[in-house]
Enzyme design. Structure first.
Site, PDB file in Angstrom:
ATOM      1  N   GLY A  45       0.803  -1.152  -0.014  1.00 29.67           N
ATOM      2  CA  GLY A  45      -0.117  -0.218   0.089  1.00 29.67           C
ATOM      3  C   GLY A  45       0.865   1.393  -0.049  1.00 29.67           C
ATOM      4  O   GLY A  45       2.089   1.171   0.494  1.00 29.67           O
ATOM      5  N   GLN A  50       2.870  10.181   1.202  1.00 29.22           N
ATOM      6  CA  GLN A  50       4.248   9.545   0.997  1.00 29.22           C
ATOM      7  C   GLN A  50       4.866   9.843   0.080  1.00 29.22           C
ATOM      8  O   GLN A  50       6.417   9.663  -0.090  1.00 29.22           O
ATOM      9  CB  GLN A  50       4.253   7.778   1.470  1.00 29.22           C
ATOM     10  N   CYS A  94       5.837   0.073   7.147  1.00 25.40           N
ATOM     11  CA  CYS A  94       5.540   1.304   6.191  1.00 25.40           C
ATOM     12  C   CYS A  94       6.660   1.576   5.457  1.00 25.40           C
ATOM     13  O   CYS A  94       8.022   1.605   5.772  1.00 25.40           O
ATOM     14  CB  CYS A  94       5.222   2.400   7.096  1.00 25.40           C
ATOM     15  N   LEU A  95       6.425   1.833   4.192  1.00 22.52           N
ATOM     16  CA  LEU A  95       7.538   2.219   3.329  1.00 22.52           C
ATOM     17  C   LEU A  95       8.196   3.619   3.877  1.00 22.52           C
ATOM     18  O   LEU A  95       9.377   3.709   3.231  1.00 22.52           O
ATOM     19  CB  LEU A  95       6.971   2.561   1.915  1.00 22.52           C
ATOM     20  N   HIS A 136      -4.200   1.254   7.527  1.00 26.23           N
ATOM     21  CA  HIS A 136      -3.067   1.998   7.510  1.00 26.23           C
ATOM     22  C   HIS A 136      -2.920   3.168   6.621  1.00 26.23           C
ATOM     23  O   HIS A 136      -2.393   4.245   6.879  1.00 26.23           O
ATOM     24  CB  HIS A 136      -2.155   0.854   7.433  1.00 26.23           C
ATOM     25  N   GLU A 137      -3.474   2.979   5.249  1.00 27.86           N
ATOM     26  CA  GLU A 137      -3.310   3.807   4.437  1.00 27.86           C
ATOM     27  C   GLU A 137      -4.171   5.078   4.443  1.00 27.86           C
ATOM     28  O   GLU A 137      -3.901   6.177   4.472  1.00 27.86           O
ATOM     29  CB  GLU A 137      -3.468   3.196   2.959  1.00 27.86           C
ATOM     30  N   HIS A 140      -2.775   7.465   7.027  1.00 28.02           N
ATOM     31  CA  HIS A 140      -1.729   8.580   6.471  1.00 28.02           C
ATOM     32  C   HIS A 140      -2.209   9.841   5.786  1.00 28.02           C
ATOM     33  O   HIS A 140      -1.748  10.767   5.972  1.00 28.02           O
ATOM     34  CB  HIS A 140      -1.003   7.672   5.300  1.00 28.02           C
TER      35      HIS A 140
HETATM   36 NI    NI Z   1       2.690   3.420   5.685  1.00 25.65          NI
END
Ligand code: NI
Length: 172
Positions: A45, A50, A94-95, A136-137, A140
Site C-alpha cells: 500500500g 508518502q 511502512c515504506l 493503515h493507508e 496516512h
Molecule cells: Ni505506511
C-alpha cells in the site's frame, strides 16, 4: 514513473490531506505512478502524502501469493464507513519507516467507500490483510503513522533510529 518515497520524520507525513474534488489526468497519472512506486518498493500500500502530495489518494494491492493475479486498487477519498467490533493484530510496517515493524490492533473487518480511477463510487467489505492495509493507508491521509498506535517509548526509539538513518542517507 517511480516517485521518491518520503521517510519519517517529515512534516508532510503529519498533515491532514485535502479531499479530491474532481479527477484530473494529473491525479490519474499520480495514482498510476504510486502503484508503480509501491510495486517497485515492494509494498502492499502507498498513500499520496508518502510521495509528498497532500491529497486524499491511496493505492493498494494485498495479493502477495506467487502466481495469484494482482489486484491493484486506486482509491480517491477513501472512507471507512463501518467497522467490526472484532479486532485483529497484525505486524505492520511502512515504506516511510523501512525495516521497523510493530503489532497494531485494528478492527478485523471494515466497509470502505471510495471513488475509483474512473470517478465511480465503489464500496467493499474488506478483511484480513486488506482491512489492515486500507486502515493503515487511510491513517496516512490524517497524518497518522502506524507507530502512532504503539507505546510512546517504542515510537520514540524508532523515530530516533530513523533520524539517524536519514542523516546517514543525506551524507551519502
Ligand atoms: Ni505506511
Amino acid at each position: 514513473m517511480i516517485r521518491p518515497i518520503l521517510l519519517h520524520p517529515d512534516p508532510r507525513l503529519k498533515k491532514s490531506c485535502a479531499v479530491v474534488p474532481d479527477l484530473t489526468d494529473e491525479l490519474r497519472t499520480l495514482a498510476d505512478d504510486m502503484l508503480q512506486t509501491m510495486y517497485d518498493a515492494p509494498g502492499v500500500g502507498l498513500a499520496a502524502p508518502q510521495v509528498g502530495i497532500l491529497q486524499r489518494l491511496i493505492v493498494l494491492d494485498c495479493v502477495k501469493e506467487e502466481g495469484e493475479i494482482a489486484r491493484p486498487l486506486i482509491m480517491f477519498n477513501p472512507e471507512v464507513i463501518a467497522s467490526s467490533d472484532e479486532l485483529n493484530v497484525y505486524e505492520e510496517g511502512c515504506l516511510s519507516i523501512p525495516e521497523h515493524f510493530a503489532d497494531v490492533t485494528r478492527p478485523a473487518l471494515v466497509q470502505v467507500r471510495w471513488m475509483d480511477r474512473d470517478g465511480q463510487e465503489q464500496s467493499e467489505e474488506m478483511d484480513g490483510l486488506w482491512a489492515t492495509c486500507v486502515q493503515h493507508e487511510i491513517d496516512h491521509l490524517e497524518g497518522k503513522l502506524f507507530i502512532d498506535h504503539i507505546k510512546p517509548l517504542r515510537r520514540q526509539m524508532i523515530t530516533r533510529k530513523m533520524v539517524k538513518l536519514k542523516r546517514e542517507l543525506a551524507r551519502g
